[in-house]
Write an enzyme that holds these catalytic residues in place. Structure first.
Site: not given
Ligand code: DON
Length: 299
Positions: A102, A120, A122, A144, A173, A195-196
């Site tokens: 992301t 993202t 993901n 997600d 998300s 950062g998920g």
């Molecule tokens: O939309 C979301 O919440 C996730 N797909 C974000 C994933 C993410 O930030 C991974 N990166 N470090």
């Protein structure tokens, strides 16, 4: 960001709960500060994980979740000196009974227009397959969703039916591209991060570092972070960022405290924040998180 990201709603719930404390008067990263952050994060994620989903599919009690009255009710359940186990914190509003890669950009142009963009696919490289002849990667955004409600996804999020898979539905998300404007309409902050599941708590801590603790944006962005997302019921912290005394004090309050960076963790740090602060004198301070490989540039 509105649903189908949980970012804006969860940030607002965290801010609403913490509105009842004068955060900026606390010693930054003291046990009391970290405890209050954690208890607000825990409650907001309990609601996020159970209630939020694609608005085309799920009726969400947003007016209630975002009301000052609800924030006060959630705040009233926080003990100042004891952790509330997550098993005792459900969503505060009844859920319907039917129940990594992301990137973030923050931009301010010469006219003062601001853009915060998080994109993202993901996981890193998505599903790790490129469309032949087209040159782009396919995402693995299906993770997600709560692919199996009640089971953890790659970020350890345990989510419910509101975010279950359905045809045409968007996964929930955590992206939280955020623009802060003062009561006078003046642009103040532009920020966001990958950062998920940690995106929301990371953005919140950076907002609070600047607005409550008066940090400059470079210091705010490089400062250590914690994370809590209801389940697993633990405070995650970046290696070396909390003293043994602080960890012991949090444990004595009943918190489980776990360093990120164990062999099974995706990253030994939390996020990759990109921020621009527009100071009252009009000077723009840009800061790129030292944790990854971004850069602050000015023209
Ligand atoms: O939309 C979301 O919440 C996730 N797909 C974000 C994933 C993410 O930030 C991974 N990166 N470090």
């Amino acid at each position: 960001m509105p649903p189908s990201s949980s970012g804006g709603v969860t940030l607002a719930m965290i801010a609403g709960i913490l509105e009842g404390y004068d955060l900026g008067r606390l010693q930054w990263h003291s046990p009391r500060h970290l405890h209050l952050l954690t208890e607000a994060f825990r409650r907001a994620y309990a609601d996020r994980n159970a209630l939020l989903g694609d608005p085309d599919f799920v009726a969400m009690p947003l007016a209630r979740l975002l009301s000052p009255e609800y924030a006060a009710e959630r705040r009233a359940t926080i003990s100042l000196d004891r952790a509330t186990p997550s098993r005792e914190v459900g969503p505060g509003v009844n859920a319907p009974t039917e129940h990594p890669h992301t990137t973030h950009f923050s931009v301010v142009d010469s006219a003062g227009n601001a853009v915060a963009v998080t994109t993202t696919i993901n996981s890193f490289y998505g599903i790790r397959a490129v469309v032949e002849g087209a040159g782009f990667l396919l995402n693995n955004e299906m993770d997600d969703f709560s692919a199996k409600p009640g089971s953890a996804n790659q970020f350890g999020l345990v989510q419910g039916e509101a975010n279950a898979v359905a045809p045409g539905k968007r996964p929930l998300s955590a992206m939280s591209p955020t623009i802060v404007v003062g009561r006078d309409g003046r642009l103040s902050l532009v920020l966001g991060t990958p950062g998920g599941s940690t995106i929301i708590t990371n953005v919140f801590q950076n907002l609070s570092n600047v607005l409550d603790f008066g940090m400059g944006v470079a210091r705010a962005v490089s400062a250590p972070r914690i994370h809590h997302q209801h389940l697993p019921d633990e405070i995650g912290y970046e290696p070396g960022s909390l003293t043994a005394e602080t960890i012991a004090a949090l444990q004595a309050m009943g918190h489980a405290v776990k360093v990120r960076g164990s062999p099974d963790a995706a990253y030994p740090y939390i996020g990759d924040l990109q921020a621009i602060l527009v100071r009252p004198d009009g000077v723009r301070e840009g800061a790129s998180d030292p944790r990854r490989h971004g850069a602050a540039v000015g023209y």
